[in-house]
Design a protein around this motif. Structure first.
Motif, PDB file in Angstrom:
ATOM      1  N   LEU A 113       0.824  -1.212   0.000  1.00 29.37           N
ATOM      2  CA  LEU A 113       0.000   0.000   0.000  1.00 29.37           C
ATOM      3  C   LEU A 113       0.858   1.262   0.000  1.00 29.37           C
ATOM      4  CD1 LEU A 113      -2.924  -0.925   2.408  1.00 29.37           C
ATOM      5  CD2 LEU A 113      -3.029  -0.583  -0.075  1.00 29.37           C
ATOM      6  N   ARG A 114       1.917   1.274   0.802  1.00 28.81           N
ATOM      7  CA  ARG A 114       2.812   2.442   0.814  1.00 28.81           C
ATOM      8  C   ARG A 114       3.439   2.653  -0.561  1.00 28.81           C
ATOM      9  NH1 ARG A 114       4.075   0.770   6.033  1.00 28.81           N
ATOM     10  NH2 ARG A 114       5.840  -0.450   5.321  1.00 28.81           N
ATOM     11  N   ALA A 115       3.845   1.576  -1.199  1.00 32.00           N
ATOM     12  CA  ALA A 115       4.473   1.691  -2.521  1.00 32.00           C
ATOM     13  C   ALA A 115       3.494   2.262  -3.543  1.00 32.00           C
ATOM     14  CB  ALA A 115       4.983   0.327  -2.984  1.00 32.00           C
ATOM     15  N   ILE A 116       2.262   1.822  -3.495  1.00 28.87           N
ATOM     16  CA  ILE A 116       1.251   2.322  -4.426  1.00 28.87           C
ATOM     17  C   ILE A 116       0.988   3.799  -4.164  1.00 28.87           C
ATOM     18  CG2 ILE A 116      -1.212   2.207  -5.012  1.00 28.87           C
ATOM     19  CD1 ILE A 116      -0.948  -0.874  -4.624  1.00 28.87           C
ATOM     20  N   GLU A 117       0.846   4.155  -2.913  1.00 31.04           N
ATOM     21  CA  GLU A 117       0.511   5.536  -2.575  1.00 31.04           C
ATOM     22  C   GLU A 117       1.674   6.502  -2.778  1.00 31.04           C
ATOM     23  OE1 GLU A 117      -1.256   4.858   1.241  1.00 31.04           O
ATOM     24  OE2 GLU A 117      -3.022   3.953   0.296  1.00 31.04           O
ATOM     25  N   ARG A 118       2.906   5.979  -2.854  1.00 33.80           N
ATOM     26  CA  ARG A 118       4.086   6.828  -3.084  1.00 33.80           C
ATOM     27  C   ARG A 118       4.440   6.955  -4.559  1.00 33.80           C
ATOM     28  NH1 ARG A 118       7.099   3.737   1.090  1.00 33.80           N
ATOM     29  NH2 ARG A 118       7.956   2.745  -0.725  1.00 33.80           N
ATOM     30  N   LEU A 119       3.722   6.269  -5.431  1.00 29.16           N
ATOM     31  CA  LEU A 119       4.061   6.333  -6.851  1.00 29.16           C
ATOM     32  C   LEU A 119       3.988   7.773  -7.347  1.00 29.16           C
ATOM     33  CD1 LEU A 119       2.184   3.215  -8.219  1.00 29.16           C
ATOM     34  CD2 LEU A 119       4.649   3.539  -8.127  1.00 29.16           C
ATOM     35  N   PRO A 120       4.975   8.179  -8.142  1.00 28.95           N
ATOM     36  CA  PRO A 120       4.917   9.522  -8.718  1.00 28.95           C
ATOM     37  C   PRO A 120       3.695   9.658  -9.615  1.00 28.95           C
ATOM     38  CG  PRO A 120       7.053   8.494  -9.120  1.00 28.95           C
ATOM     39  CD  PRO A 120       6.150   7.454  -8.526  1.00 28.95           C
ATOM     40  N   GLY A 121       3.118  10.830  -9.603  1.00 33.09           N
ATOM     41  CA  GLY A 121       1.991  11.092 -10.495  1.00 33.09           C
ATOM     42  C   GLY A 121       0.677  10.487 -10.043  1.00 33.09           C
ATOM     43  N   MET A 122       0.548  10.137  -8.765  1.00 33.23           N
ATOM     44  CA  MET A 122      -0.702   9.530  -8.331  1.00 33.23           C
ATOM     45  C   MET A 122      -1.853  10.520  -8.342  1.00 33.23           C
ATOM     46  SD  MET A 122      -0.605   6.268  -7.927  1.00 33.23           S
ATOM     47  CE  MET A 122      -0.092   6.515  -9.586  1.00 33.23           C
ATOM     48  N   ASP A 123      -1.554  11.793  -8.594  1.00 32.81           N
ATOM     49  CA  ASP A 123      -2.627  12.762  -8.769  1.00 32.81           C
ATOM     50  C   ASP A 123      -2.975  12.896 -10.255  1.00 32.81           C
ATOM     51  OD1 ASP A 123      -0.202  13.877  -9.402  1.00 32.81           O
ATOM     52  OD2 ASP A 123      -0.708  15.859  -8.648  1.00 32.81           O
TER      53      ASP A 123
END
Length: 135
Positions: A113-123
């Motif tokens: 979950l941390r890896a997914i939420e830290r992905l660049p461009g998640m906005d």
């Protein structure tokens, strides 16, 4: 966040699907890579991909290469259970083809979950044609 999940292990796919739903994400889950690619080609829009490495028909390396041809900016995370001690070359191949991170099974839920939420461009969201739009 819309996340494409691909894993031929039905139990692991169910685990990741439930994990992402509980965290407020919207998983699109598939047991084979070709079906997942077909859905992307049909216009399913996703923010990230989490894929197994060792799968029948199309492995995670080929799947990642196919995604890169159509959506080079789409963030990809790989998971692998290994296969007879040869997982390291596959992990390197996944990284070479653009996987942002490679996890070994069993995957730690909090780390994934941390890896997914830290992905660049998640906005941002990557559309099926490879273009990026702000969410």
């Amino acid at each position: 966040m819309q996340v494409l999940l691909v894993d031929d292990d039905a139990d692991h796919l169910a685990f990741m699907t439930a994990l992402l739903r509980r965290a407020g994400h919207h998983p699109h889950s598939f047991t084979d890579a070709q079906t997942a690619l077909d859905r992307l080609a049909e216009g399913t829009e996703v923010d990230a991909v989490v894929t197994d490495v060792f799968m029948p028909l199309m492995d995670g390396v080929e799947f990642t290469r196919a995604i890169r041809r159509h959506a080079p900016a789409l963030p990809i995370i790989a998971v692998t259970g290994g296969f007879g001690g040869i997982s390291h070359p596959y992990e390197r191949a996944m990284a070479a083809f653009g996987a942002r991170q490679v996890f070994r099974k069993p995957v730690d839920a909090a780390e994934l979950l941390r890896a997914i939420e830290r992905l660049p461009g998640m906005d941002e969201q990557v559309l099926a044609d490879g273009t990026v739009k702000a969410s």
